[in-house]
Structure formats: structure tokens, C-alpha cells
Design a protein around this motif. Structure first.
Motif, mmCIF file in Angstrom:
data_model
loop_
_atom_site.group_PDB
_atom_site.id
_atom_site.type_symbol
_atom_site.label_atom_id
_atom_site.label_comp_id
_atom_site.label_asym_id
_atom_site.label_seq_id
_atom_site.Cartn_x
_atom_site.Cartn_y
_atom_site.Cartn_z
ATOM 1 N N GLY A 101 0.834 -1.187 0.000
ATOM 2 C CA GLY A 101 0.000 0.000 0.000
ATOM 3 C C GLY A 101 0.873 1.242 0.000
ATOM 4 N N GLY A 102 0.371 2.301 -0.569
ATOM 5 C CA GLY A 102 1.117 3.556 -0.617
ATOM 6 C C GLY A 102 0.274 4.719 -0.112
ATOM 7 N N PHE A 103 0.951 5.761 0.343
ATOM 8 C CA PHE A 103 0.265 6.942 0.861
ATOM 9 C C PHE A 103 0.267 8.039 -0.203
ATOM 10 N N LYS A 104 -0.921 8.464 -0.596
ATOM 11 C CA LYS A 104 -0.991 9.542 -1.586
ATOM 12 C C LYS A 104 -0.384 10.825 -1.026
ATOM 13 N N SER A 105 -0.427 10.980 0.296
ATOM 14 C CA SER A 105 0.177 12.155 0.919
ATOM 15 C C SER A 105 1.687 12.166 0.761
ATOM 16 N N LYS A 106 2.271 11.015 0.425
ATOM 17 C CA LYS A 106 3.705 10.906 0.171
ATOM 18 C C LYS A 106 3.997 10.736 -1.317
ATOM 19 N N GLY A 107 2.991 11.002 -2.141
ATOM 20 C CA GLY A 107 3.199 10.985 -3.584
ATOM 21 C C GLY A 107 2.969 9.651 -4.265
ATOM 22 N N ALA A 108 2.364 8.688 -3.565
ATOM 23 C CA ALA A 108 2.179 7.354 -4.140
ATOM 24 C C ALA A 108 0.936 7.288 -5.017
ATOM 25 N N ALA A 109 1.061 6.541 -6.110
ATOM 26 C CA ALA A 109 -0.059 6.245 -6.993
ATOM 27 C C ALA A 109 0.017 4.766 -7.362
ATOM 28 N N ILE A 110 -1.098 4.216 -7.768
ATOM 29 C CA ILE A 110 -1.148 2.800 -8.139
ATOM 30 C C ILE A 110 -0.117 2.512 -9.238
ATOM 31 N N GLY A 111 0.693 1.471 -9.016
ATOM 32 C CA GLY A 111 1.694 1.068 -9.998
ATOM 33 C C GLY A 111 3.057 1.697 -9.811
ATOM 34 N N ASP A 112 3.174 2.692 -8.921
ATOM 35 C CA ASP A 112 4.492 3.271 -8.637
ATOM 36 C C ASP A 112 5.390 2.226 -7.965
ATOM 37 N N VAL A 113 6.684 2.305 -8.231
ATOM 38 C CA VAL A 113 7.651 1.461 -7.539
ATOM 39 C C VAL A 113 8.504 2.349 -6.642
ATOM 40 N N PHE A 114 8.511 2.011 -5.352
ATOM 41 C CA PHE A 114 9.255 2.772 -4.353
ATOM 42 C C PHE A 114 10.517 2.032 -3.947
ATOM 43 N N LEU A 115 11.596 2.780 -3.782
ATOM 44 C CA LEU A 115 12.834 2.290 -3.192
ATOM 45 C C LEU A 115 12.840 2.709 -1.724
ATOM 46 N N ALA A 116 13.031 1.755 -0.837
ATOM 47 C CA ALA A 116 12.967 2.042 0.599
ATOM 48 C C ALA A 116 14.141 2.899 1.051
ATOM 49 N N THR A 117 13.853 3.835 1.934
ATOM 50 C CA THR A 117 14.905 4.602 2.606
ATOM 51 C C THR A 117 15.140 4.099 4.027
ATOM 52 N N ALA A 118 14.119 3.482 4.633
ATOM 53 C CA ALA A 118 14.220 2.938 5.988
ATOM 54 C C ALA A 118 13.102 1.932 6.185
ATOM 55 N N PHE A 119 13.241 1.138 7.251
ATOM 56 C CA PHE A 119 12.250 0.112 7.578
ATOM 57 C C PHE A 119 11.830 0.283 9.026
ATOM 58 N N ALA A 120 10.552 -0.004 9.314
ATOM 59 C CA ALA A 120 10.054 0.061 10.683
ATOM 60 C C ALA A 120 8.811 -0.805 10.800
ATOM 61 N N ASN A 121 8.456 -1.147 12.029
ATOM 62 C CA ASN A 121 7.202 -1.839 12.324
ATOM 63 C C ASN A 121 6.173 -0.841 12.837
ATOM 64 N N PRO A 145 21.432 6.121 -3.864
ATOM 65 C CA PRO A 145 20.971 7.289 -4.624
ATOM 66 C C PRO A 145 21.190 7.163 -6.125
ATOM 67 N N ASN A 146 22.259 6.490 -6.532
ATOM 68 C CA ASN A 146 22.524 6.356 -7.963
ATOM 69 C C ASN A 146 21.525 5.411 -8.628
ATOM 70 N N LEU A 147 21.142 4.362 -7.910
ATOM 71 C CA LEU A 147 20.105 3.457 -8.414
ATOM 72 C C LEU A 147 18.778 4.183 -8.536
ATOM 73 N N LYS A 148 18.420 4.967 -7.535
ATOM 74 C CA LYS A 148 17.170 5.736 -7.574
ATOM 75 C C LYS A 148 17.144 6.662 -8.767
ATOM 76 N N ALA A 149 18.250 7.372 -8.988
ATOM 77 C CA ALA A 149 18.301 8.339 -10.083
ATOM 78 C C ALA A 149 18.280 7.649 -11.444
ATOM 79 N N ALA A 150 19.011 6.561 -11.555
ATOM 80 C CA ALA A 150 19.110 5.872 -12.849
ATOM 81 C C ALA A 150 17.768 5.302 -13.290
ATOM 82 N N LEU A 151 16.967 4.822 -12.340
ATOM 83 C CA LEU A 151 15.698 4.196 -12.681
ATOM 84 C C LEU A 151 14.502 5.095 -12.405
ATOM 85 N N ASN A 152 14.768 6.319 -11.938
ATOM 86 C CA ASN A 152 13.711 7.292 -11.676
ATOM 87 C C ASN A 152 12.664 6.729 -10.715
ATOM 88 N N LEU A 153 13.142 6.139 -9.619
ATOM 89 C CA LEU A 153 12.254 5.542 -8.634
ATOM 90 C C LEU A 153 11.815 6.566 -7.594
#
Length: 250
Positions: A101-121, A145-153
Motif C-alpha cells: 500500500g502507498g500513501f498519496k500524501s507521500k506521492g504514491a499512486a497505483i503502480g508506482d515502484v518505491f525504493l525504501a529509505t528505511a524500515f520500521a514496524n 541514490p545512484n540506483l534511484k536516479a538511474a531508474l527514476n524511482l
């Protein structure tokens, strides 16, 4: 976590919870099921191996529940599978791949692929000094950061829990940690990666909008195929990018 930045990526372990998420990746990477299984019973995990872009690639899914016949999802199966797979394949890089699931308040839309910056429970509430922070278990992902930029994630904090739905307390915790993505495995895997000091990233494709107005289960079932296709489209470029690079260059 402190990792060896000069470590070259030669072996990648991709961890996936559900068969519907895993099979498109396995097919596009042309991997073969390991027979006999390299993760032996009674563990239900199923592994597939091969090479892509000159590196070893292993995709491992959690397998099916013996009692109920459905995919093993949640942080416990994810952590058990990750622990066994890291020991067996000794990867240079671990990637958790799946839908979320994604948060639209954080810019998420259906089908977007996110690269994690951190993990939590968001559902381990232990209101005792010391145990409170342990319960949340917030830990940074490997910076890439280079992977994020190269793939526009897109990128953001990935929050894990063991329910598809959420309580008000879950919501409050997700808000407090600034979650962009809500799912059911990555925090458990991050604990295993931390134990083994192995670099860990996550790629999560959005099936449903957490802060939207539709039930998560409806959106999940409606968008699972398209979200899995988004992961299929991104996995080969990700592997091509990381192949033989130093961890610090990701």
C-alpha cells in the motif's frame, strides 16, 4: 548498518512473499527452480536460480501455508525465509521485492515502484523503556541514490505490519515514522540483514492507497496483476545496474 562499501555485487538474493509476485520475476529473469531444493524441508520456501547480467541471481518465495494453502505472508515467514536463504546463498545484496500500500500524501499512486529509505514496524507496541524502540525497530535501508536516479524511482520509509487492515494505533505509528509505503515483510527481513551485516534494499509496487477512500483488499485484488507487472519491468534494470558495482557506488 555498517557494510563494506568496497564489496562488489556478484550474488543477489531477491526475496518475495507471494507466488503471484514472484513468478513474473522468475519468468523474465529465466531462472530455474532449484531441484533438489537448496532450502530443505520443513521450510516451505521455494528457490529459483540462474545468472543475469553476469551475476548470480536467486529468487526465493515464502511458499504456501501447510494448513491453509495460501501464500505465507507477514514478518515471521519473511524473516525465517530470509535467514535460511542468506545462509544458503551468501549474497552480496538482498532485495525485498513485492506489492504494498502507498500513501498519496507521500506521492504514491497505483503502480508506482518505491525504493525504501528505511524500515520500521507499525504494529509492535511495547510501552516499556528500551522495548518501545525495539518494537518499532526503525533501521535505515542501504543508501542507493545512484540506483534511484538511474531508474527514476520514488523513495520513502517502508512500514511493516501483520495485517492488511490497520487500527488507529497503527495509523498513528505510521504517521509518526513518516511511512510512504505499508506492507507485511520488509522490517522482518531488515532484522535478518542487520544480524548478518548484509546490504539490504526493498522495491515495493503500489497496489492500494492507504490514505484513500477504498477498502485495501478491493484495490489489492484489483491491482495485483498490474503492480506485479511493474515489478517485472523494473527488476532486470535494477540487476543490470547493481551488477559488479561496489556497494558504495549504488
Amino acid at each position: 548498518m555498517a557494510v563494506n562499501g568496497d564489496r562488489k555485487v556478484q550474488t543477489v538474493l531477491v526475496l518475495v512473499a507471494m507466488e503471484a509476485e514472484a513468478m513474473p520475476l522468475i519468468n523474465i529473469l529465466d531462472l530455474k527452480e532449484d531441484i533438489p531444493q537448496r532450502i530443505p524441508p520443513p521450510a516451505p520456501a521455494v528457490s529459483y536460480s540462474g545468472s543475469k547480467h553476469g551475476i548470480e541471481v536467486h529468487v526465493v518465495r515464502n511458499g504456501k501455508c501447510q494448513l491453509h494453502g495460501v501464500d505465507n505472508v507477514g514478518t515471521v515467514p519473511a524473516a525465517v525465509t530470509a535467514y535460511l536463504a542468506v545462509h544458503e546463498f551468501k549474497p552480496d545484496l538482498v532485495i525485498s521485492v513485492g506489492t504494498a500500500g502507498g500513501f498519496k500524501s507521500k506521492g504514491a499512486a497505483i503502480g508506482d515502484v518505491f525504493l525504501a529509505t528505511a524500515f520500521a514496524n507499525h504494529d509492535r507496541r511495547i510501552p516499556i523503556p528500551g522495548f518501545d524502540k525495539y518494537g518499532v525497530w526503525r533501521v535505515d535501508a542501504l543508501a542507493a541514490p545512484n540506483l534511484k536516479a538511474a531508474l527514476n524511482l520514488k523513495e520513502g520509509v517502508v512500514s511493516s505490519g501483520n495485517s492488511l487492515s490497520y487500527s488507529q494505533e497503527d495509523w498513528d505509528q505510521m504517521t509518526a515514522i513518516g511511512a510512504a509505503v505499508k506492507e507485511m515483510e520488509a522490517a522482518g527481513i531488515s532484522w535478518v540483514a542487520h544480524l548478518h551485516n548484509v546490504p539490504f534494499i526493498a522495491l515495493k509496487s503500489i497496489t492500494d492507497i492507504v490514505d484513500g477512500d477504498r477498502p485495501a483488499q478491493e484495490e489489492f485484488l484489483e491491482n495485483l496483476h498490474s503492480a506485479a507487472k511493474a515489478l517485472q519491468d523494473v527488476i532486470s534494470p535494477v540487476l543490470e545496474f547493481v551488477a559488479a558495482k561496489s556497494i558504495k557506488d549504488l
